[in-house]
Scaffold this active site. Structure first.
Site, mmCIF file in Angstrom:
data_model
loop_
_atom_site.group_PDB
_atom_site.id
_atom_site.type_symbol
_atom_site.label_atom_id
_atom_site.label_comp_id
_atom_site.label_asym_id
_atom_site.label_seq_id
_atom_site.Cartn_x
_atom_site.Cartn_y
_atom_site.Cartn_z
ATOM 1 N N ASP A 77 32.128 66.676 70.250
ATOM 2 C CA ASP A 77 32.209 67.078 68.791
ATOM 3 C C ASP A 77 30.933 66.698 68.249
ATOM 4 O OD1 ASP A 77 34.414 68.674 69.388
ATOM 5 O OD2 ASP A 77 35.363 68.007 67.193
ATOM 6 N N LYS A 87 33.351 51.356 77.811
ATOM 7 C CA LYS A 87 33.609 50.269 76.832
ATOM 8 C C LYS A 87 33.899 49.277 77.738
ATOM 9 C CE LYS A 87 33.824 48.898 72.698
ATOM 10 N NZ LYS A 87 32.807 48.850 71.540
ATOM 11 N N ASP A 97 36.133 63.559 74.166
ATOM 12 C CA ASP A 97 36.555 64.320 72.998
ATOM 13 C C ASP A 97 35.702 64.199 71.714
ATOM 14 O OD1 ASP A 97 38.235 65.879 71.477
ATOM 15 O OD2 ASP A 97 40.174 64.628 71.782
ATOM 16 N N ASP A 149 30.001 52.929 71.742
ATOM 17 C CA ASP A 149 29.696 52.834 70.319
ATOM 18 C C ASP A 149 28.187 53.181 70.262
ATOM 19 O OD1 ASP A 149 29.610 50.566 71.687
ATOM 20 O OD2 ASP A 149 30.293 49.096 69.917
ATOM 21 N N TYR A 193 45.089 59.645 77.031
ATOM 22 C CA TYR A 193 46.037 60.897 76.465
ATOM 23 C C TYR A 193 47.327 61.082 77.308
ATOM 24 C CZ TYR A 193 42.233 62.110 73.741
ATOM 25 O OH TYR A 193 41.108 62.577 72.801
#
Ligand code: NAD
Length: 363
Positions: free
Chosen positions: A250, A190, A246, A222, A135
């Site tokens: 959610d 990851k 993020d 994943d 980001y």
């Protein structure tokens, strides 16, 4: 103690009003001061995070934030968009640890998209790092591709970065939080593909050696996304980077039935924090008086616990929320056959009533 109250846009004012009402009934000694933020601040002062709002937030012990954003600001230059106010506050207050609990209340198990037995009693905590990752990493931008699969073509790029101290401090936060819970941390990465996340994994493992009483697992993002819907209760504390956090937070939010139920906290090194519901400004339902205020009310409870050192007052709010759900009161987002549909204000009033009834019974 001082609380900066920043309602923002859309349903922000409606839900923050209810949280303020609940805070007032607790009869604690703190000062609350309100200021504009987001689109409304842009309209009135020409900037989504005006100087006066930032000054108030910096001086306060905690910030109670509603939500910002509206489609009508989508055409503005990026620096003037309402969402920039949150990024500005995070940066200026040094907020690096985002806490997102995902709790499935017994009374709402049927509202989840998963089978009740998978989510009944769910209580997990996702801790998202807020200052690093793809980001904010530089360089970023658009250019004519100098190499790669399509040399000479127009391309865009971002940079994923994490510094050792950034990973160390969020790892400490996660291990310390786990100590107060079920003593298990799952670090999501990851590492099989990304150098940044191999480094993340190495550093979290090192920090974990200082917490031998906490079990540490590592999971690829994943697989974590899959496990969250397959067996969400297998997690306790999940710690991860800015982008994976993020997305996963959610996903976890929806397991609990409605995003309208989920509080969040973003803390800095001195426990000063910004407290806000996990959802946005919901322009589709703004002004209708039907938004669920419970995420914001529960965010106020987190504020009392983490930044204002009032754990008993936090318990009172959380227990009042359970009471109103047990009474069968539901805003539209969590309503189901056999329960009573109420509006934003009525729900806030019911929480206030539950707190006062208990206070009277006790005394
Ligand atoms: P949203 O979270 O605002 O809404 C998603 C859906 O959930 C909508 O259908 C909405 O009606 C519903 N919803 C959200 N909160 C609810 C509540 N308390 N009670 C009942 N229903 C609720 O997300 P969006 O529609 O993608 O974004 C709307 C605006 O909010 C955008 O401008 C976006 O940038 C902004 N946003 C702000 C924040 C923030 O302030 N922290 C976070 C996310 C999105």
């Amino acid at each position: 103690m001082k609380i900066a109250v920043l309602p923002g846009d859309g349903i922000g004012t409606e839900i923050v009003d209810e949280a303020v009402k609940v805070l007032k009934v607790l009869d604690l000694k703190f000062e609350m001061e309100t200021a504009d933020v987001g689109g409304v601040a842009y309209d009135r002062h020409g900037h989504p995070l005006p100087e006066a709002t930032l000054k108030l937030a910096k001086e306060a012990d905690a910030v109670l934030f509603g939500a910002v954003g509206d489609w009508k600001y989508d055409q503005l230059e990026r620096k003037f968009r309402p969402e920039q106010a949150i990024l500005g506050l995070r940066k200026n207050l040094g907020l690096f640890a985002n806490f997102r609990p995902a709790i499935c209340y017994e009374q709402l198990t049927h509202a989840s998209s998963l089978k009740p037995e998978l989510v009944a009693g769910l209580d997990i905590l996702i801790i998202r790092e807020l200052t690093g990752d793809i980001y904010f990493g530089q360089p970023r931008g658009r250019r004519t591709s100098p190499d790669g699969n399509f040399p000479g073509a127009e391309e865009a790029f971002d940079t994923m970065r994490y510094a050792r101290p950034e990973i160390e401090r969020i790892a400490h936060v996660a291990f310390q939080a786990a100590r107060k819970r079920n003593k298990k941390v799952t670090s999501v990465d990851k590492a099989n593909v990304l150098e940044t996340f191999q480094f993340w994994k190495d550093v979290v493992t090192e920090v974990g050696q200082q917490y031998p009483d906490v079990k540490l697992d590592h999971m690829y993002v994943d697989n974590a996304a899959m496990q969250l819907v397959k067996s969400p209760k297998s997690f306790d504390v999940v710690v991860t980077g800015n982008m994976f956090g993020d997305i996963l937070s959610d996903e976890a939010a929806m397991l609990t039935g409605s995003i309208g139920m989920l509080p969040s906290a973003s803390l800095n090194a001195s426990n000063q924090g910004l407290y806000e519901p996990s959802h946005g400004s919901a322009p589709d339902i703004a002004g209708k008086g039907i938004a669920n205020p419970l995420a914001t009310i529960l965010s106020a409870a987190m504020m009392l616990r983490f930044s204002l050192n009032q754990p008993q007052a936090a318990d009172r709010i959380e227990s009042a929320v359970k009471d109103v759900l047990s009474q069968g009161l539901r805003t539209a987002d969590i309503w189901s056959e056999g329960t009573r549909k109420v509006g934003t204000r009525e729900m806030g009033d019911a929480v206030v009533a539950a707190i006062t009834t208990k206070t009277i019974t006790k005394s």
